[in-house]
Write an enzyme that holds these catalytic residues in place. Structure first.
Site, PDB file in Angstrom:
ATOM      1  N   HIS A 131       0.859  -1.193   0.000  1.00 16.58           N
ATOM      2  CA  HIS A 131       0.000   0.000   0.000  1.00 16.58           C
ATOM      3  C   HIS A 131       0.886   1.231   0.000  1.00 16.58           C
ATOM      4  O   HIS A 131       1.934   1.251   0.640  1.00 16.58           O
ATOM      5  CB  HIS A 131      -0.883   0.000   1.261  1.00 16.58           C
ATOM      6  CG  HIS A 131      -2.093   0.838   1.120  1.00 16.58           C
ATOM      7  ND1 HIS A 131      -2.075   2.202   1.296  1.00 16.58           N
ATOM      8  CD2 HIS A 131      -3.352   0.516   0.767  1.00 16.58           C
ATOM      9  CE1 HIS A 131      -3.287   2.680   1.084  1.00 16.58           C
ATOM     10  NE2 HIS A 131      -4.085   1.696   0.751  1.00 16.58           N
TER      11      HIS A 131
ATOM     12  N   ASP B 122      -7.942  -5.427  -0.263  1.00 13.11           N
ATOM     13  CA  ASP B 122      -8.357  -6.338  -1.342  1.00 13.11           C
ATOM     14  C   ASP B 122      -8.020  -7.793  -1.069  1.00 13.11           C
ATOM     15  O   ASP B 122      -8.487  -8.675  -1.793  1.00 13.11           O
ATOM     16  CB  ASP B 122      -7.693  -5.893  -2.657  1.00 13.11           C
ATOM     17  CG  ASP B 122      -8.273  -4.578  -3.137  1.00 13.11           C
ATOM     18  OD1 ASP B 122      -7.498  -3.616  -3.337  1.00 13.11           O
ATOM     19  OD2 ASP B 122      -9.502  -4.501  -3.261  1.00 13.11           O
TER      20      ASP B 122
HETATM   21  C1  SDX Z   1      -6.236  -0.243  -2.970  1.00 14.37           C
HETATM   22  O1  SDX Z   1      -4.495   4.257  -2.018  1.00 14.37           O
HETATM   23  C2  SDX Z   1      -5.476   3.650  -1.433  1.00 14.37           C
HETATM   24  O2  SDX Z   1      -5.865   4.039  -0.342  1.00 14.37           O
HETATM   25  C3  SDX Z   1      -5.990   2.428  -2.174  1.00 14.37           C
HETATM   26  C4  SDX Z   1      -7.024   1.595  -1.445  1.00 14.37           C
HETATM   27  C5  SDX Z   1      -8.310   2.363  -1.224  1.00 14.37           C
HETATM   28  O3  SDX Z   1      -9.055   1.990  -0.301  1.00 14.37           O
HETATM   29  O4  SDX Z   1      -8.603   3.242  -2.055  1.00 14.37           O
HETATM   30  O5  SDX Z   1      -6.501   1.171  -0.214  1.00 14.37           O
HETATM   31  C6  SDX Z   1      -7.397   0.369  -2.258  1.00 14.37           C
HETATM   32  O6  SDX Z   1      -5.994   0.094  -4.094  1.00 14.37           O
HETATM   33  C7  SDX Z   1      -5.368  -1.224  -2.238  1.00 14.37           C
HETATM   34  C8  SDX Z   1      -4.137  -1.694  -3.093  1.00 14.37           C
HETATM   35  C9  SDX Z   1      -4.588  -2.811  -4.042  1.00 14.37           C
HETATM   36  N1  SDX Z   1      -3.504  -3.154  -4.978  1.00 14.37           N
HETATM   37  C10 SDX Z   1      -2.817  -4.303  -4.853  1.00 14.37           C
HETATM   38  O7  SDX Z   1      -3.000  -5.136  -3.989  1.00 14.37           O
HETATM   39  C11 SDX Z   1      -1.781  -4.524  -5.966  1.00 14.37           C
HETATM   40  C12 SDX Z   1      -0.447  -4.988  -5.378  1.00 14.37           C
HETATM   41  N2  SDX Z   1       0.107  -3.852  -4.638  1.00 14.37           N
HETATM   42  C13 SDX Z   1       1.137  -3.070  -5.278  1.00 14.37           C
HETATM   43  O8  SDX Z   1       1.013  -2.943  -6.651  1.00 14.37           O
HETATM   44  C14 SDX Z   1       1.513  -1.812  -4.503  1.00 14.37           C
HETATM   45  O9  SDX Z   1       1.684  -2.188  -3.207  1.00 14.37           O
HETATM   46  C15 SDX Z   1       0.617  -0.596  -4.551  1.00 14.37           C
HETATM   47  C16 SDX Z   1       0.281  -0.199  -5.949  1.00 14.37           C
HETATM   48  C17 SDX Z   1      -0.642  -0.822  -3.789  1.00 14.37           C
HETATM   49  C18 SDX Z   1       1.380   0.555  -3.901  1.00 14.37           C
HETATM   50  O10 SDX Z   1       2.458   0.793  -4.707  1.00 14.37           O
HETATM   51  P1  SDX Z   1       3.579   1.902  -4.390  1.00 14.37           P
HETATM   52  O11 SDX Z   1       3.293   2.638  -3.148  1.00 14.37           O
HETATM   53  O12 SDX Z   1       3.798   2.690  -5.632  1.00 14.37           O
HETATM   54  O13 SDX Z   1       4.839   1.005  -4.051  1.00 14.37           O
HETATM   55  P2  SDX Z   1       5.902   0.528  -5.130  1.00 14.37           P
HETATM   56  O14 SDX Z   1       5.232  -0.164  -6.278  1.00 14.37           O
HETATM   57  O15 SDX Z   1       6.812   1.668  -5.399  1.00 14.37           O
HETATM   58  O16 SDX Z   1       6.662  -0.614  -4.282  1.00 14.37           O
HETATM   59  C19 SDX Z   1       7.674  -0.276  -3.310  1.00 14.37           C
HETATM   60  C20 SDX Z   1       8.479  -1.582  -3.170  1.00 14.37           C
HETATM   61  C21 SDX Z   1       8.936  -2.125  -4.516  1.00 14.37           C
HETATM   62  O17 SDX Z   1      10.118  -2.902  -4.291  1.00 14.37           O
HETATM   63  P3  SDX Z   1      11.551  -2.218  -4.732  1.00 14.37           P
HETATM   64  O18 SDX Z   1      11.459  -1.877  -6.186  1.00 14.37           O
HETATM   65  O19 SDX Z   1      11.735  -1.003  -3.825  1.00 14.37           O
HETATM   66  O20 SDX Z   1      12.574  -3.318  -4.436  1.00 14.37           O
HETATM   67  O21 SDX Z   1       7.646  -2.609  -2.605  1.00 14.37           O
HETATM   68  C22 SDX Z   1       7.473  -3.666  -3.546  1.00 14.37           C
HETATM   69  C23 SDX Z   1       7.851  -3.105  -4.896  1.00 14.37           C
HETATM   70  O22 SDX Z   1       8.299  -4.141  -5.748  1.00 14.37           O
HETATM   71  N3  SDX Z   1       6.056  -4.035  -3.523  1.00 14.37           N
HETATM   72  C24 SDX Z   1       5.625  -5.281  -3.683  1.00 14.37           C
HETATM   73  C25 SDX Z   1       4.230  -5.197  -3.575  1.00 14.37           C
HETATM   74  N4  SDX Z   1       3.859  -3.921  -3.373  1.00 14.37           N
HETATM   75  C26 SDX Z   1       5.003  -3.203  -3.332  1.00 14.37           C
HETATM   76  N5  SDX Z   1       6.279  -6.432  -3.902  1.00 14.37           N
HETATM   77  C27 SDX Z   1       5.501  -7.546  -4.018  1.00 14.37           C
HETATM   78  N6  SDX Z   1       4.150  -7.546  -3.945  1.00 14.37           N
HETATM   79  C28 SDX Z   1       3.487  -6.394  -3.712  1.00 14.37           C
HETATM   80  N7  SDX Z   1       2.155  -6.407  -3.646  1.00 14.37           N
END
Ligand code: SDX
Length: 466
Positions: free
Chosen positions: A349, A405
């Site tokens: 998140h 989710d």
């Molecule tokens: C919702 O914003 C809200 O409030 C949203 C929500 C709402 O109520 O409106 O809460 C609802 O959208 C919840 C999120 C649902 N999405 C997912 O479950 C999809 C999987 N999650 C990721 O795609 C991610 O965590 C996000 C999109 C939710 C957040 O992404 P960010 O903040 O842009 O983080 P990032 O992609 O820059 O990741 C930071 C690091 C990375 O590693 P490095 O490159 O630094 O080594 O964390 C890792 C990412 O690879 N990472 C994950 C991960 N989420 C982040 N690695 C594996 N699995 C994951 N799910």
């Protein structure tokens, strides 16, 4: 079948007590202030990380501790002791409704939940072949065009109390029993056309609170109709005696939900109603800040919510759990996912660097539903194993925890809802947060217009081309 819904309240209170033990609920000083003196300084990263776009009283997400508050109320208390109707009123108006306010609000929502002409027009499209969120956007647009001019007829029908809920008889015609044949054609095309021309419905209603009520009441009807049309059935009109949660299940499935099913759906709608400046809320506010109208803004919110990184994750979590297959296969799957640097749906998140409080409630609800739904039981056990693996690795390394989710799809599956309807249901709830924040922002509107740092070239000359 367990009837007493009190058991759901007990599960929520237990989740709250567990949360209070594991974390604390004090606000983050830099994100909670009584008064803001604009302009302010903030450190902004890619994807507007850290940017402060506005001030708000609608809700607050404590990302470091994993707490969620709507208008000053803790989400655990709202889930335990209120209804989605009360929460949508609270988000829009700032206070929980009095008994009388709630009665009037529910009457308005009931009136607006009947969308016979909207559904008739929606049924002109091959909705059954469409992405469900695309269909929801079209349905919202048709609502905007009609602005309930004909659905306003519903007043008389409700007032005359001769409304009868047409059951799931497939041949039933949505709404009041219409004349048939030639007479029907005259009714539809002459009567309505004349009314449309005479109706002089002005679109400035499309910026006001009535439009918010219309959308909060109408999205469940459209979502349920999309679900029915996808399985080749006609839409069913709402039952004025059911809640939004109860009607959503009834209109989708064609049978009245049990009190427990209705209560669990109601809790899910409460949990998804608002969540700060998430992508879909921000998208809807950007459109509203141009003084486009609320329907267009909500359509933008629906479009943004569709993405798998946002509201679309709930459906993909289910596919992930089905792909893994069983708890004993989690370890191998997770190892491969990490090697491939896959984003695991339902985890991580932008704001929460702790366990999402909504997942703290949805997890136990999914577990509770497993008792009567064995097809969900294996999926739930797989989810618990995956959760443990992720928290013990990515949780430690990168503060990645389950988000809203991760368990919501298991709850919806146990309630008999097909996966492609999970994200539209998210929109059914989030329309309350979208409209509440739009109405709040429009009070001191300023069009959103960030800048970009130009990293391109200068002084390039055009070589002779003609
Ligand atoms: C919702 O914003 C809200 O409030 C949203 C929500 C709402 O109520 O409106 O809460 C609802 O959208 C919840 C999120 C649902 N999405 C997912 O479950 C999809 C999987 N999650 C990721 O795609 C991610 O965590 C996000 C999109 C939710 C957040 O992404 P960010 O903040 O842009 O983080 P990032 O992609 O820059 O990741 C930071 C690091 C990375 O590693 P490095 O490159 O630094 O080594 O964390 C890792 C990412 O690879 N990472 C994950 C991960 N989420 C982040 N690695 C594996 N699995 C994951 N799910």
């Amino acid at each position: 079948m367990i009837k007493n819904t009190e058991i759901i309240t007990k599960l929520i209170i237990e989740a709250k007590e567990k949360a209070y033990k594991e974390t604390s609920n004090e606000p983050e000083p830099q994100l909670v202030q009584k008064e803001i003196k604009w302009p302010i300084q903030c450190t902004v990263g890619p994807g507007l990380e850290g940017a402060i776009a506005c001030e708000s009283k609608v809700g607050y997400v404590n990302g470091t501790k994993g707490w969620l508050i709507y208008r000053g109320y803790d989400i655990f208390d709202l889930a335990a002791y209120t209804s989605y109707e009360e929460v949508s009123y609270l988000l829009l108006h700032g206070e929980l409704p009095t008994k009388n306010e709630l009665k009037k609000y529910k009457e308005t929502l009931t009136k607006f939940s009947f969308l016979p002409l909207t559904l008739r027009q929606l049924m002109n499209f091959p909705v059954e072949e469409w992405n469900t969120m695309a269909a929801l956007r079209v349905g919202t647009n048709i609502m905007r065009q009609i602005l309930t001019y004909r659905d306003k007829d519903i007043d008389d029908i409700i007032k005359s109390k001769n409304i009868k809920v047409i059951g799931t008889d497939e041949d039933s015609i949505p709404m009041e029993t219409m004349p048939m044949g030639e007479k029907r054609a005259i009714y539809e095309f002459k009567h309505n056309r004349d009314k449309l021309i005479k109706s002089k419905v002005v679109l400035d209603e499309a910026l006001g609170i009535r439009s918010c009520y219309h959308l909060i009441a109408g999205l469940p009807t459209i979502t349920a109709a999309i679900a029915r049309l996808r399985k080749g059935s006609l839409p069913i009109e709402p039952d004025p005696d059911l809640s939004i949660a109860g009607n959503l299940l009834y209109m989708m499935k064609g049978e009245k939900p049990t009190p427990i099913e209705e209560r669990i759906m109601d809790v899910a709608l409460i949990l998804h109603a608002d969540h700060g400046m998430n992508a879909s809320t921000f998208a809807s506010m950007v459109v509203a800040s141009t003084l486009s109208d609320i329907y267009f803004s909500i359509e933008a919110g629906i479009a943004a919510l569709n993405g798998p990184l946002h509201g679309g994750a709930n459906e993909r979590v289910l596919y992930t759990l089905e792909e893994i297959g069983s708890p004993d296969k989690v370890e191998k799957w997770f190892k491969k996912a990490r090697e491939e640097k896959r984003k695991i749906m339902g985890f991580g998140h932008r704001v929460y660097k702790a366990y999402d409080p909504r997942a703290r409630i949805l997890g136990p609800l999914a577990e509770f539903l497993c008792k009567d739904h064995k097809e969900v039981r294996t999926l739930f056990k797989t989810a618990k194993k995956l959760e443990k693996m992720v928290i013990s690795t990515l949780g430690k390394e990168k503060k990645i925890f389950p988000n809203v989710d991760f368990y919501s799809g298991l709850v919806y599956k146990a309630l008999g809802i097909p996966p492609e309807m999970f994200t539209p249901i998210f929109a059914v709830s989030r329309v309350s947060g979208w409209t509440a924040r739009i109405i709040e922002y429009l009070k001191h509107n300023r069009i959103f217009r960030p800048r970009a740092i130009y990293t391109g070239e200068f002084n390039k000359k055009i070589k002779k081309r003609r």
